[in-house]
Design an enzyme around this catalytic site. Structure first.
Site, PDB file in Angstrom:
ATOM      1  N   ASN A   7       0.878  -1.165   0.000  1.00 57.17           N
ATOM      2  CA  ASN A   7       0.000   0.000   0.000  1.00 57.17           C
ATOM      3  C   ASN A   7       0.916   1.216   0.000  1.00 57.17           C
ATOM      4  O   ASN A   7       1.474   1.586   1.030  1.00 57.17           O
ATOM      5  CB  ASN A   7      -0.881  -0.039   1.250  1.00 57.17           C
ATOM      6  CG  ASN A   7      -1.883   1.093   1.275  1.00 57.17           C
ATOM      7  OD1 ASN A   7      -1.822   2.009   0.447  1.00 57.17           O
ATOM      8  ND2 ASN A   7      -2.798   1.046   2.219  1.00 57.17           N
ATOM      9  N   ARG A  86      -2.377  -2.156  -3.684  1.00 56.55           N
ATOM     10  CA  ARG A  86      -3.626  -1.434  -3.467  1.00 56.55           C
ATOM     11  C   ARG A  86      -3.613  -0.211  -4.390  1.00 56.55           C
ATOM     12  O   ARG A  86      -2.687   0.611  -4.319  1.00 56.55           O
ATOM     13  CB  ARG A  86      -3.719  -0.969  -2.017  1.00 56.55           C
ATOM     14  CG  ARG A  86      -4.959  -0.169  -1.800  1.00 56.55           C
ATOM     15  CD  ARG A  86      -5.090   0.323  -0.385  1.00 56.55           C
ATOM     16  NE  ARG A  86      -6.409   0.924  -0.241  1.00 56.55           N
ATOM     17  CZ  ARG A  86      -6.663   1.952   0.543  1.00 56.55           C
ATOM     18  NH1 ARG A  86      -5.721   2.483   1.276  1.00 56.55           N
ATOM     19  NH2 ARG A  86      -7.874   2.437   0.625  1.00 56.55           N
ATOM     20  N   HIS A 175     -13.047   2.360  -0.510  1.00 53.17           N
ATOM     21  CA  HIS A 175     -13.054   1.321   0.536  1.00 53.17           C
ATOM     22  C   HIS A 175     -13.693   0.027   0.025  1.00 53.17           C
ATOM     23  O   HIS A 175     -14.162  -0.783   0.824  1.00 53.17           O
ATOM     24  CB  HIS A 175     -13.862   1.753   1.783  1.00 53.17           C
ATOM     25  CG  HIS A 175     -13.210   2.823   2.606  1.00 53.17           C
ATOM     26  ND1 HIS A 175     -13.948   3.731   3.322  1.00 53.17           N
ATOM     27  CD2 HIS A 175     -11.930   3.113   2.853  1.00 53.17           C
ATOM     28  CE1 HIS A 175     -13.135   4.546   3.968  1.00 53.17           C
ATOM     29  NE2 HIS A 175     -11.891   4.188   3.692  1.00 53.17           N
ATOM     30  N   HIS A 203     -18.061   1.191   7.293  1.00 50.64           N
ATOM     31  CA  HIS A 203     -16.602   1.185   7.510  1.00 50.64           C
ATOM     32  C   HIS A 203     -16.223   2.505   8.174  1.00 50.64           C
ATOM     33  O   HIS A 203     -16.319   3.570   7.566  1.00 50.64           O
ATOM     34  CB  HIS A 203     -15.892   1.023   6.151  1.00 50.64           C
ATOM     35  CG  HIS A 203     -14.396   1.091   6.234  1.00 50.64           C
ATOM     36  ND1 HIS A 203     -13.577  -0.007   6.013  1.00 50.64           N
ATOM     37  CD2 HIS A 203     -13.554   2.115   6.523  1.00 50.64           C
ATOM     38  CE1 HIS A 203     -12.315   0.345   6.168  1.00 50.64           C
ATOM     39  NE2 HIS A 203     -12.273   1.625   6.473  1.00 50.64           N
ATOM     40  N   GLY A 205     -13.120   4.129   9.795  1.00 45.94           N
ATOM     41  CA  GLY A 205     -11.701   4.217  10.168  1.00 45.94           C
ATOM     42  C   GLY A 205     -11.360   5.690  10.261  1.00 45.94           C
ATOM     43  O   GLY A 205     -12.156   6.481  10.760  1.00 45.94           O
ATOM     44  N   ASN A 206     -10.158   6.070   9.775  1.00 44.65           N
ATOM     45  CA  ASN A 206      -9.902   7.511   9.649  1.00 44.65           C
ATOM     46  C   ASN A 206     -10.804   8.074   8.568  1.00 44.65           C
ATOM     47  O   ASN A 206     -11.428   9.101   8.728  1.00 44.65           O
ATOM     48  CB  ASN A 206      -8.430   7.757   9.330  1.00 44.65           C
ATOM     49  CG  ASN A 206      -7.602   7.662  10.588  1.00 44.65           C
ATOM     50  OD1 ASN A 206      -7.929   8.273  11.604  1.00 44.65           O
ATOM     51  ND2 ASN A 206      -6.544   6.887  10.531  1.00 44.65           N
ATOM     52  N   GLY A 207     -10.855   7.355   7.446  1.00 48.05           N
ATOM     53  CA  GLY A 207     -11.870   7.639   6.435  1.00 48.05           C
ATOM     54  C   GLY A 207     -13.092   6.783   6.760  1.00 48.05           C
ATOM     55  O   GLY A 207     -12.947   5.697   7.320  1.00 48.05           O
ATOM     56  N   ARG A 236     -12.018  14.789   7.228  1.00 51.55           N
ATOM     57  CA  ARG A 236     -12.818  15.204   6.062  1.00 51.55           C
ATOM     58  C   ARG A 236     -14.239  15.554   6.490  1.00 51.55           C
ATOM     59  O   ARG A 236     -14.806  14.903   7.365  1.00 51.55           O
ATOM     60  CB  ARG A 236     -12.888  14.087   5.021  1.00 51.55           C
ATOM     61  CG  ARG A 236     -11.556  13.741   4.410  1.00 51.55           C
ATOM     62  CD  ARG A 236     -11.744  12.781   3.230  1.00 51.55           C
ATOM     63  NE  ARG A 236     -10.499  12.110   2.952  1.00 51.55           N
ATOM     64  CZ  ARG A 236     -10.328  10.793   3.020  1.00 51.55           C
ATOM     65  NH1 ARG A 236     -11.332   9.994   3.323  1.00 51.55           N
ATOM     66  NH2 ARG A 236      -9.152  10.279   2.774  1.00 51.55           N
ATOM     67  N   GLU A 379      -8.060  -5.588   4.897  1.00 52.26           N
ATOM     68  CA  GLU A 379      -7.909  -5.217   3.484  1.00 52.26           C
ATOM     69  C   GLU A 379      -6.681  -5.876   2.867  1.00 52.26           C
ATOM     70  O   GLU A 379      -6.691  -6.257   1.703  1.00 52.26           O
ATOM     71  CB  GLU A 379      -7.822  -3.693   3.358  1.00 52.26           C
ATOM     72  CG  GLU A 379      -9.170  -3.046   3.602  1.00 52.26           C
ATOM     73  CD  GLU A 379      -9.103  -1.572   3.896  1.00 52.26           C
ATOM     74  OE1 GLU A 379      -8.740  -1.205   5.028  1.00 52.26           O
ATOM     75  OE2 GLU A 379      -9.413  -0.772   3.002  1.00 52.26           O
TER      76      GLU A 379
HETATM   77  P1  ADP Z   1      -7.331   3.655   8.840  1.00 48.94           P
HETATM   78  O1  ADP Z   1      -8.416   4.329   8.062  1.00 48.94           O
HETATM   79  O2  ADP Z   1      -6.110   4.501   9.010  1.00 48.94           O
HETATM   80  O3  ADP Z   1      -7.056   2.229   8.436  1.00 48.94           O
HETATM   81  P2  ADP Z   1      -8.393   2.498  11.306  1.00 48.94           P
HETATM   82  O4  ADP Z   1      -9.343   1.537  10.703  1.00 48.94           O
HETATM   83  O5  ADP Z   1      -7.185   1.965  11.987  1.00 48.94           O
HETATM   84  O6  ADP Z   1      -7.961   3.629  10.292  1.00 48.94           O
HETATM   85  O7  ADP Z   1      -9.234   3.383  12.357  1.00 48.94           O
HETATM   86  C1  ADP Z   1      -8.660   4.469  13.007  1.00 48.94           C
HETATM   87  C2  ADP Z   1      -9.711   5.073  13.911  1.00 48.94           C
HETATM   88  O8  ADP Z   1     -10.177   4.058  14.815  1.00 48.94           O
HETATM   89  C3  ADP Z   1      -9.184   6.216  14.767  1.00 48.94           C
HETATM   90  O9  ADP Z   1     -10.103   7.286  14.756  1.00 48.94           O
HETATM   91  C4  ADP Z   1      -9.132   5.603  16.153  1.00 48.94           C
HETATM   92  O10 ADP Z   1      -9.352   6.546  17.152  1.00 48.94           O
HETATM   93  C5  ADP Z   1     -10.272   4.634  16.105  1.00 48.94           C
HETATM   94  N1  ADP Z   1     -10.168   3.606  17.164  1.00 48.94           N
HETATM   95  C6  ADP Z   1      -9.276   2.610  17.269  1.00 48.94           C
HETATM   96  N2  ADP Z   1      -9.467   1.915  18.420  1.00 48.94           N
HETATM   97  C7  ADP Z   1     -10.518   2.507  19.049  1.00 48.94           C
HETATM   98  C8  ADP Z   1     -11.206   2.286  20.274  1.00 48.94           C
HETATM   99  N3  ADP Z   1     -10.855   1.306  21.102  1.00 48.94           N
HETATM  100  N4  ADP Z   1     -12.240   3.102  20.581  1.00 48.94           N
HETATM  101  C9  ADP Z   1     -12.600   4.101  19.765  1.00 48.94           C
HETATM  102  N5  ADP Z   1     -11.988   4.374  18.600  1.00 48.94           N
HETATM  103  C10 ADP Z   1     -10.965   3.587  18.245  1.00 48.94           C
END
Ligand code: ADP
Length: 395
Positions: A7, A86, A175, A203, A205-207, A236, A379
């Protein structure tokens, strides 16, 4: 077969090595801060974690470091057979993973017009890998591919036709690798054929993005031409009134690139609280921070609105699927997003929701018509599987 999953981002390269078809994870790592004198390299191999800092000027040096690490330490007695890349944007051309030819690489470069932040480093990763790993076959796995099944009434924007015809302005969605992976996992967990399974995959995550999955296929999704659309995310904005950029241009004298930066990097959770990481937002909220409370309410309210919309799109829904960092771990986000949806047949078991377990699990009450699942995404493994399938078909 040893498959390296890459990636390649603008200043980082994440990698994992799998032995397929056993799905055995052999090693993983990342090279971050590429372009600096103190790039950060982390690897995990045989249960050990290592971290080092050294100059890595460009992607070529980063991939060369990974190649040396693999040949000297990981694949000492075996070879690297293939690389699964990716690639964020596959445009309308690619609805499947592709063995990389000159033509595919040219197209990935051309599609930079639609994904200027993502496709150029993805293409660079492919170009450099061909030099550094000449013996390995290379496959591109596109983040947009799962959404190739969107019908025109969902993927077209109500703007003049010529903008679609001339520039390809439409919904592509992102995604896809994750939405597809959790769809497959959920169908198998529910013991239903994928082709008969209706899901709303969430989904976070950050996104963040959501997809309406009908009979195993994506029929609508919250990201659009770019990953800026849809839900509120770490940095975003997600959906906003499209006139806001003109307002910012006219009233605040901002340039297109400043507005781009504002909406992509300084908005979302960060725009409201100063923090983009949900864990930090939740810590602030626990200290009584009002903006953190507001941000959480906004974030969950938008998820709830999309659930309502996708229930209407699908009619029948077997399950809601929560995945990625927030979706898998945050009971508060799940609870707030689903509160008050009992009349739609969605009933969360609040106690089950608070149990911190790993793996696929169900969180609905026995009386809930719609199931509520947490399905961990992976992923990288999905890319390794798709790479393996492409090569099995072609060899
Ligand atoms: P990426 O898009 O970078 O792959 P991830 O899927 O790792 O991101 O998700 C990152 C997000 O998940 C961050 O906002 C982080 O705060 C949140 N996160 C991870 N563990 C927890 C948790 N135990 N409780 C709440 N949020 C969490």
């Amino acid at each position: 077969m040893n498959i390296l999953v890459l990636n390649s981002g603008s200043s980082s390269i994440k990698f994992r090595i799998y032995t397929m078809p056993h799905e055995e994870l052999v090693a993983a790592g990342l090279v971050e801060k590429i372009g600096s004198e103190e790039a950060d390299i982390q690897v995990e191999f045989r249960g050990q974690r290592e971290r080092l800092s050294q100059p890595v000027q460009n992607h070529e040096e980063g991939l060369q470091w990974i190649a040396d690490f693999l040949t000297e330490r990981v694949l000492v007695d075996s070879t690297l057979d293939a690389i699964g890349h990716r690639v964020v944007h596959g445009g309308e051309e690619y609805s499947q993973p592709m063995l990389i030819s000159e033509e595919v690489l040219d197209k990935v470069n051309e599609l930079a017009i639609l994904a200027p932040l993502h496709n150029p480093p993805n293409a660079q990763g492919i170009q450099v890998s061909r030099r550094v790993f000449p013996q390995a076959q290379q496959v591109a796995v596109f983040d947009t591919a799962f959404h190739a099944t969107l019908p025109p009434h969902a993927f077209r924007y109500p703007i003049p036709n010529k903008l679609y015809e001339q520039y390809g302005i439409r919904v592509y969605g992102m995604h896809g690798t994750s939405h597809q992976y959790v769809t497959k996992q959920a169908a198998s967990f529910l013991d239903k054929p994928m082709s008969e399974t209706n899901l709303i995959t969430i989904h976070l995550g950050n996104g963040c993005s959501m997809t309406a999955v009908k009979n195993g296929q994506s029929v609508d999704t919250s990201m659009g031409l770019s990953p800026l659309a849809g839900l509120m995310m770490g940095t975003r904005s997600g959906d906003i009134d499209p006139s806001i950029p003109f307002f910012l241009s006219n009233q605040a004298n901002m340039s297109p690139s400043e507005i781009d930066q504002l909406l992509n990097q300084e908005s979302g959770l960060k725009g409201i609280t100063g923090e983009n990481d949900l864990r930090e937002v939740l810590k602030l909220r626990a200290q009584g921070d009002k903006m953190a409370q507001l941000a959480l309410e906004m974030y969950c309210y938008r998820i709830k609105k999309y659930i309502g919309a996708y229930m209407a799109v699908l009619g029948e829904v077997d399950a809601l699927i929560f995945t990625a960092g927030v979706g898998e771990n945050s009971d508060i986000v799940r609870e707030r997003s689903l509160a008050g949806l009992e009349n739609l047949g969605i009933e969360l078991d609040v106690e089950k929701n608070q149990e911190h377990l790993s793996g696929i699990r169900q969180l609905q009450r026995a009386s809930s018509k719609v199931k509520i699942l947490v399905v961990p995404t992976n992923e990288e493994l999905a890319i390794a599987e798709q790479t393996y399938q492409v090569l099995s078909k072609n060899n």
